[in-house]
Design a protein around this motif. Structure first.
Motif, PDB file in Angstrom:
ATOM      1  N   ALA A 171     -18.280  18.879  -9.582  1.00  0.00           N
ATOM      2  CA  ALA A 171     -18.082  20.169  -9.124  1.00  0.00           C
ATOM      3  C   ALA A 171     -18.812  21.291 -10.024  1.00  0.00           C
ATOM      4  CB  ALA A 171     -16.268  20.527  -9.124  1.00  0.00           C
ATOM      5  N   LEU A 172     -19.200  22.250  -9.440  1.00  0.00           N
ATOM      6  CA  LEU A 172     -19.750  23.378  -9.909  1.00  0.00           C
ATOM      7  C   LEU A 172     -18.862  24.147 -11.007  1.00  0.00           C
ATOM      8  CD1 LEU A 172     -21.110  25.213  -6.469  1.00  0.00           C
ATOM      9  CD2 LEU A 172     -22.454  23.785  -8.096  1.00  0.00           C
ATOM     10  N   PRO A 173     -19.417  24.605 -12.201  1.00  0.00           N
ATOM     11  CA  PRO A 173     -18.703  25.380 -12.985  1.00  0.00           C
ATOM     12  C   PRO A 173     -18.273  26.719 -12.353  1.00  0.00           C
ATOM     13  CG  PRO A 173     -21.050  25.669 -13.319  1.00  0.00           C
ATOM     14  CD  PRO A 173     -20.902  24.652 -12.161  1.00  0.00           C
ATOM     15  N   THR A 174     -17.185  27.267 -12.932  1.00  0.00           N
ATOM     16  CA  THR A 174     -16.735  28.568 -12.433  1.00  0.00           C
ATOM     17  C   THR A 174     -16.224  29.438 -13.865  1.00  0.00           C
ATOM     18  OG1 THR A 174     -14.258  28.040 -12.332  1.00  0.00           O
ATOM     19  CG2 THR A 174     -15.604  27.387 -10.509  1.00  0.00           C
ATOM     20  N   VAL A 175     -16.511  30.647 -13.548  1.00  0.00           N
ATOM     21  CA  VAL A 175     -15.745  31.835 -14.335  1.00  0.00           C
ATOM     22  C   VAL A 175     -14.701  32.669 -13.486  1.00  0.00           C
ATOM     23  CG1 VAL A 175     -16.213  33.579 -15.638  1.00  0.00           C
ATOM     24  CG2 VAL A 175     -18.079  31.869 -15.603  1.00  0.00           C
ATOM     25  N   GLY A 176     -13.559  32.580 -14.094  1.00  0.00           N
ATOM     26  CA  GLY A 176     -12.411  33.407 -13.568  1.00  0.00           C
ATOM     27  C   GLY A 176     -12.532  34.899 -13.785  1.00  0.00           C
ATOM     28  N   THR A 177     -11.431  35.564 -13.508  1.00  0.00           N
ATOM     29  CA  THR A 177     -11.483  37.003 -13.617  1.00  0.00           C
ATOM     30  C   THR A 177     -11.855  37.353 -15.163  1.00  0.00           C
ATOM     31  OG1 THR A 177      -9.743  37.254 -11.815  1.00  0.00           O
ATOM     32  CG2 THR A 177     -10.000  38.934 -13.479  1.00  0.00           C
ATOM     33  N   VAL A 178     -12.380  38.297 -15.481  1.00  0.00           N
ATOM     34  CA  VAL A 178     -12.947  38.716 -16.759  1.00  0.00           C
ATOM     35  C   VAL A 178     -11.947  39.920 -17.129  1.00  0.00           C
ATOM     36  CG1 VAL A 178     -14.508  39.508 -18.339  1.00  0.00           C
ATOM     37  CG2 VAL A 178     -15.204  38.107 -16.427  1.00  0.00           C
ATOM     38  N   THR A 179     -11.035  39.811 -18.180  1.00  0.00           N
ATOM     39  CA  THR A 179     -10.206  41.141 -18.843  1.00  0.00           C
ATOM     40  C   THR A 179     -10.672  41.408 -19.860  1.00  0.00           C
ATOM     41  OG1 THR A 179      -8.957  39.449 -19.602  1.00  0.00           O
ATOM     42  CG2 THR A 179      -8.507  39.816 -17.122  1.00  0.00           C
ATOM     43  N   SER A 180     -10.205  42.693 -20.257  1.00  0.00           N
ATOM     44  CA  SER A 180     -10.524  43.284 -21.639  1.00  0.00           C
ATOM     45  C   SER A 180      -9.166  43.739 -22.232  1.00  0.00           C
ATOM     46  CB  SER A 180     -11.407  44.657 -21.376  1.00  0.00           C
ATOM     47  OG  SER A 180     -10.903  45.366 -20.676  1.00  0.00           O
ATOM     48  N   THR A 181      -8.745  43.574 -23.387  1.00  0.00           N
ATOM     49  CA  THR A 181      -7.794  44.139 -23.851  1.00  0.00           C
ATOM     50  C   THR A 181      -7.594  45.634 -24.218  1.00  0.00           C
ATOM     51  OG1 THR A 181      -8.501  43.734 -26.182  1.00  0.00           O
ATOM     52  CG2 THR A 181      -7.218  41.940 -25.211  1.00  0.00           C
ATOM     53  N   LYS A 182      -8.765  46.453 -24.482  1.00  0.00           N
ATOM     54  CA  LYS A 182      -8.787  47.813 -24.647  1.00  0.00           C
ATOM     55  C   LYS A 182      -9.715  48.208 -23.762  1.00  0.00           C
ATOM     56  CE  LYS A 182      -6.097  47.392 -28.178  1.00  0.00           C
ATOM     57  NZ  LYS A 182      -4.625  47.975 -28.180  1.00  0.00           N
ATOM     58  N   ILE A 208     -12.672  40.502 -24.947  1.00  0.00           N
ATOM     59  CA  ILE A 208     -13.118  40.186 -23.520  1.00  0.00           C
ATOM     60  C   ILE A 208     -12.746  38.530 -23.169  1.00  0.00           C
ATOM     61  CG2 ILE A 208     -14.935  39.808 -21.813  1.00  0.00           C
ATOM     62  CD1 ILE A 208     -14.269  42.675 -22.750  1.00  0.00           C
ATOM     63  N   ARG A 209     -11.953  38.241 -22.227  1.00  0.00           N
ATOM     64  CA  ARG A 209     -11.279  36.859 -22.047  1.00  0.00           C
ATOM     65  C   ARG A 209     -11.622  36.556 -20.333  1.00  0.00           C
ATOM     66  NH1 ARG A 209      -7.176  33.956 -24.240  1.00  0.00           N
ATOM     67  NH2 ARG A 209      -6.855  35.614 -25.649  1.00  0.00           N
ATOM     68  N   ALA A 210     -11.970  35.407 -20.419  1.00  0.00           N
ATOM     69  CA  ALA A 210     -12.243  34.683 -18.901  1.00  0.00           C
ATOM     70  C   ALA A 210     -11.780  33.200 -19.034  1.00  0.00           C
ATOM     71  CB  ALA A 210     -13.621  35.016 -18.406  1.00  0.00           C
ATOM     72  N   ALA A 211     -10.979  32.648 -17.800  1.00  0.00           N
ATOM     73  CA  ALA A 211     -11.187  31.361 -17.768  1.00  0.00           C
ATOM     74  C   ALA A 211     -12.324  30.699 -17.240  1.00  0.00           C
ATOM     75  CB  ALA A 211     -10.039  31.197 -16.648  1.00  0.00           C
TER      76      ALA A 211
END
Length: 296
Positions: A171-182, A208-211
């Motif tokens: 399976a291909l790699p994926t990056v989920g929704t990118v979020t920021s705390t501030k 910055i956070r992403a699954a």
């Protein structure tokens, strides 16, 4: 894009650091001068970074620092852009302006190549890697997996057994929704550490956070940012579950690309993963950067 490491079709541009295989031909140029090729002649640049791009006249996705080395593997048909090996993966390519490379021999003999951006998470348009092994039996099993992103791609993971041969597609790699705390964040006034004018209500950094998923294994996860003609990148680290995190900021008011007084600018933030098969995926978000006005 394949590796083109032969002496006849690639050239090492010396920007500092350890040398690779190739020929010494140039060094990174700054905005107002050049970094000396061998520390002998030339004007040291005031600028510490030179951006590299996904394609000629494309999007800035990172920057080489003063003292880096790059391997030139090609050029565009205009000669205005040089294709160089990506600092993230040996089999990936990025582009930088030819005027930022000071060559000590003619580079026109390099091959003319087109731009190839192997980003697959959002568009799902690059074939998977395939391995084949021989097994007993004559049955067929098929699995369809949906990849998160702007569109849906099917059959990213498929196992088929026919006439005693099993073909497995990873399976291909994926990056989920990118979020920021501030959001927004503020510029900082040196030596601010907590916020603009050291006011905690005006944060100068954001997490910055992403699954990230990479069934073939994670080679790297990078955070890229660009704002007001200024760009950079840094490695992200694993957190909980599949999450990766990185710190955005600090942006100082004494930077030449500072936000004008009383205004804001939009920071484009990209999270990109490269798996162990060299395939890429990315997702992005934006964060507002606000001018840090004097306190009081």
């Amino acid at each position: 894009m394949g590796e083109r490491g032969a002496v006849g079709s690639s050239i090492l541009a010396v920007l500092g650091g350890a040398a690779g295989v190739g020929l010494l031909v140039g060094a990174l140029l700054g905005v107002t001068g050049a970094v000396s090729l061998l520390g002998e002649t030339g004007t040291v640049a005031d600028a510490a970074n030179a951006s590299y791009f996904d394609c000629p006249d494309g999007t800035a996705i990172g920057a080489f620092g003063r003292g880096d080395r790059v391997l030139i593997t090609g050029r565009d048909d205009s000669g205005d852009w040089a294709e160089v090996r990506s600092p993230e993966a040996a089999n990936a390519r990025v582009w930088m302006r030819s005027r930022q490379v000071l060559a000590d021999r003619d580079t026109t003999g390099l091959p003319v190549v087109g731009c190839n951006v192997p980003v697959v998470a959002i568009f799902g348009d690059i074939p998977d890697e395939t391995t084949t092994t021989t097994v007993p039996g004559d049955t067929t099993t098929s699995t369809t997996t949906t990849i998160p992103g702007d569109t849906t791609t099917t059959s990213s993971t498929t196992t088929t057994t026919t006439a005693g041969t099993t073909t497995t597609t990873v399976a291909l790699p994926t990056v989920g929704t990118v979020t920021s705390t501030k959001n927004p964040i503020w510029e900082a006034r040196p030596p601010d550490t907590q916020g603009c004018n050291d006011q905690p209500t005006q944060p100068i950094e954001s997490v910055i956070r992403a699954a990230v998923t990479a069934p073939a294994g994670v080679q790297s996860v990078m955070l890229y940012w660009s704002v007001n003609g200024f760009s950079g990148s840094k490695a992200m680290g694993p957190s909980t579950g599949n999450d990766y995190v990185g710190i955005l900021g600090k942006f100082y008011t004494d930077n030449p690309n500072a936000v004008p007084d009383g205004q804001t600018r939009t920071i484009t933030v990209i999270v990109r993963v490269i798996d162990d098969l060299g395939r890429q995926a990315e997702n992005q978000t934006t964060v507002t950067l606000t001018d840090c006005a004097p306190f009081g």
